[in-house]
Scaffold this active site. Structure first.
Site, PDB file in Angstrom:
ATOM      1  N   TRP A 358     -12.290   9.466  14.973  1.00  0.00           N
ATOM      2  CA  TRP A 358     -12.251   8.061  15.407  1.00  0.00           C
ATOM      3  C   TRP A 358     -11.693   7.166  14.302  1.00  0.00           C
ATOM      4  O   TRP A 358     -10.915   6.249  14.575  1.00  0.00           O
ATOM      5  CB  TRP A 358     -13.668   7.622  15.782  1.00  0.00           C
ATOM      6  CG  TRP A 358     -13.801   6.182  16.215  1.00  0.00           C
ATOM      7  CD1 TRP A 358     -13.316   5.626  17.354  1.00  0.00           C
ATOM      8  CD2 TRP A 358     -14.466   5.127  15.506  1.00  0.00           C
ATOM      9  NE1 TRP A 358     -13.645   4.279  17.407  1.00  0.00           N
ATOM     10  CE2 TRP A 358     -14.347   3.960  16.278  1.00  0.00           C
ATOM     11  CE3 TRP A 358     -15.161   5.068  14.293  1.00  0.00           C
ATOM     12  CZ2 TRP A 358     -14.894   2.741  15.885  1.00  0.00           C
ATOM     13  CZ3 TRP A 358     -15.711   3.854  13.898  1.00  0.00           C
ATOM     14  CH2 TRP A 358     -15.573   2.715  14.694  1.00  0.00           C
ATOM     15  N   HIS A 359     -12.043   7.450  13.059  1.00  0.00           N
ATOM     16  CA  HIS A 359     -11.552   6.633  11.947  1.00  0.00           C
ATOM     17  C   HIS A 359     -10.074   6.874  11.664  1.00  0.00           C
ATOM     18  O   HIS A 359      -9.371   5.948  11.247  1.00  0.00           O
ATOM     19  CB  HIS A 359     -12.361   6.926  10.682  1.00  0.00           C
ATOM     20  CG  HIS A 359     -13.682   6.226  10.625  1.00  0.00           C
ATOM     21  ND1 HIS A 359     -14.823   6.742  11.206  1.00  0.00           N
ATOM     22  CD2 HIS A 359     -14.048   5.039  10.076  1.00  0.00           C
ATOM     23  CE1 HIS A 359     -15.830   5.914  11.001  1.00  0.00           C
ATOM     24  NE2 HIS A 359     -15.386   4.876  10.320  1.00  0.00           N
TER      25      HIS A 359
END
EC number: 2.3.1.-
Length: 465
Positions: A358-359
């Site tokens: 996600w990052h």
């Protein structure tokens, strides 16, 4: 404001014009969110929430940002409309696939390190909101008996209308940096239901005191960050002078670099907290005291003292990026656990892997979140040993608590270097400079837990047969 004025203002605080533009729009979410309170009718509020969010996105990131947001929102809404039984899992994989594509195309981490900014950060928040909406709509068709408490609380029986959905996704710019909140909470807030119901003359709390506190906190955080960041540049990790330092000095620098970077996030989350509080959405009920006080937990994304003084690594997800940690727990961690079974290291590692993806697809992120899983597992070992000590040996128990605190400080700030520098070379160089102690220590603790298993200090009483 002219370009020259923007340039001089940006130079005065040491940021790029793009970052300054974002900061101005981000701070503007506070008055924009306050204005939501005076918009008449539910439809009007949904329209205002969506339009104001889109306008702030355009002013901050440009027109292309709203196109990216539209693609992601369309993925979620279409999956709910076309195939409800699997809309949650479809949105999860397609939403993350689109986010990953944007991460790869823009390589935002490099831009952020060099002082630039783009809409990828907002797209990250929006991805979580779109997925949770679809999963809750999916849960709405399941029987309550097989659902966890969070699923029962947040499930959607009816599909949101298009304008409700857009209002939820872009609400007054809340997608810039969060916090992530549930679709059901947004709808009840907009419609004046649930804890926001005023039909029976229930008192609604004033948000102004809590908003001022959050703004004051944000100002302190930014001042500290601007003061510290020139003294602890991330480029130091690859400089020859750093390699000549002793172990303690290297580790001290890693600690201070991580400490400095955290104040930037504290500032961002304090502003977003103020925005959600002043709108009223941050209200989460009343305390159970003799004189009830309003709670604003829905807006809270960080507990600064909780992070800096955490007694255990297990506490970190509860006090850092709180709403995203809650999302990961409800929509990844818990859903990987089969009914009747306990979660283990697999669920923890899978959750941290999702968080890493996600990052962004940087080696530093991947290494940081794998490190986080090891860090938490190691901290649990220390805690179990602590609990195995007899209560009569109070000093030894307190000593174990202190050891867990030191362990958390060491491994957290060691691991955080990867999150900050991102590249494989810089991460490995920084980790290697302190002999990979933050990796070796958790692994040793996990292995020792099999050799020295923790036994309860008092046996559990047997149930009467």
């Amino acid at each position: 404001m002219g370009l020259v004025d923007m340039s001089s203002m940006a130079a005065s605080i040491g940021v790029s014009v793009a970052v300054l533009r974002f900061l101005l729009c981000f701070v503007a979410t506070i008055p924009v969110s306050f204005a939501w309170r005076i918009v008449p009718s539910g439809i009007g509020k949904h329209l205002y929430a969506a339009a104001s969010g889109a306008l702030l996105s355009y002013l901050s990131f440009g027109f292309s940002s709203n196109l990216h947001f539209l693609v992601l929102m369309t993925i979620g809404y279409a999956s709910m409309a076309v195939y409800r039984p699997k809309c949650g899992i479809i949105t999860f994989f397609l939403g993350f696939a689109y986010l990953i594509g944007c991460h790869v195309f823009y390589m935002s981490g490099d831009a952020w390190k060099e002082g630039g900014i783009d809409s990828t950060g907002a797209l990250m928040v929006l991805t979580l909101k779109v997925i949770s909406c679809a999963m809750n709509y999916n849960d709405g068709m399941l029987k309550e008996e097989g659902l966890r408490e969070a699923q029962k609380k947040n499930r959607l029986i009816q599909m949101p209308s298009l304008i409700e959905y857009f209002g939820y996704c872009l609400c007054c710019g809340s997608h810039f940096a969060g916090p992530v909140y549930e679709t059901k909470d947004y709808l009840e807030w907009t419609e004046g239901k649930g804890i926001w119901d005023t039909s029976d003359k229930r008192k609604q709390p004033s948000p102004f005191g809590a908003t001022v506190r959050a703004i004051f906190q944000a100002a302190i955080c930014m001042a500290l960050y601007l003061y510290l960041v020139p003294q602890y540049p991330l480029t130091r990790f690859t400089e020859p002078a750093y390699q000549e330092w002793g172990f303690l000095r290297k580790f001290s620098y890693q600690y201070m670099a991580g400490f400095t970077a955290r104040w930037k996030y504290y500032f961002i989350w304090s502003i977003s907290e103020a925005s959600i509080i002043i709108s009223g959405l941050g209200f989460s009920g009343w305390t159970n005291d003799a004189s009830p006080k309003p709670k604003w937990d829905r807006a809270k994304n960080v507990d600064i003292l909780g992070v800096e003084l955490a007694k255990s690594a297990v506490q970190i997800p509860l006090v850092w990026n709180i709403q995203v940690s809650t999302w990961l727990r409800h929509y990844v961690y818990e859903r990987l656990v089969q009914n009747g079974k306990k979660a283990g290291f697999f669920q923890l590692l899978a959750t941290q892997t999702v968080s890493a993806v996600w990052h962004g697809l940087y080696p530093g992120y991947m290494m940081f979140f794998v490190q986080s899983a090891l860090m938490i597992a190691g901290s649990r070992v220390i805690y179990r040993w602590q609990q195995a000590i007899s209560p009569q040996m109070a000093m030894l128990r307190k000593g174990m608590v202190f050891i867990n605190f030191l362990y958390t400080v060491l491994v957290l700030n060691y691991s955080a270097v990867g999150f900050m520098v991102l590249s494989l070379h810089e991460t490995v160089t920084a980790y290697g400079s302190v002999y990979y102690i933050g990796t070796i220590l958790p692994v040793v603790l996990i292995l020792l837990s099999y050799v020295v298993p923790a036994k309860p200090s008092r046996p559990k009483p047997r149930k009467e047969e």
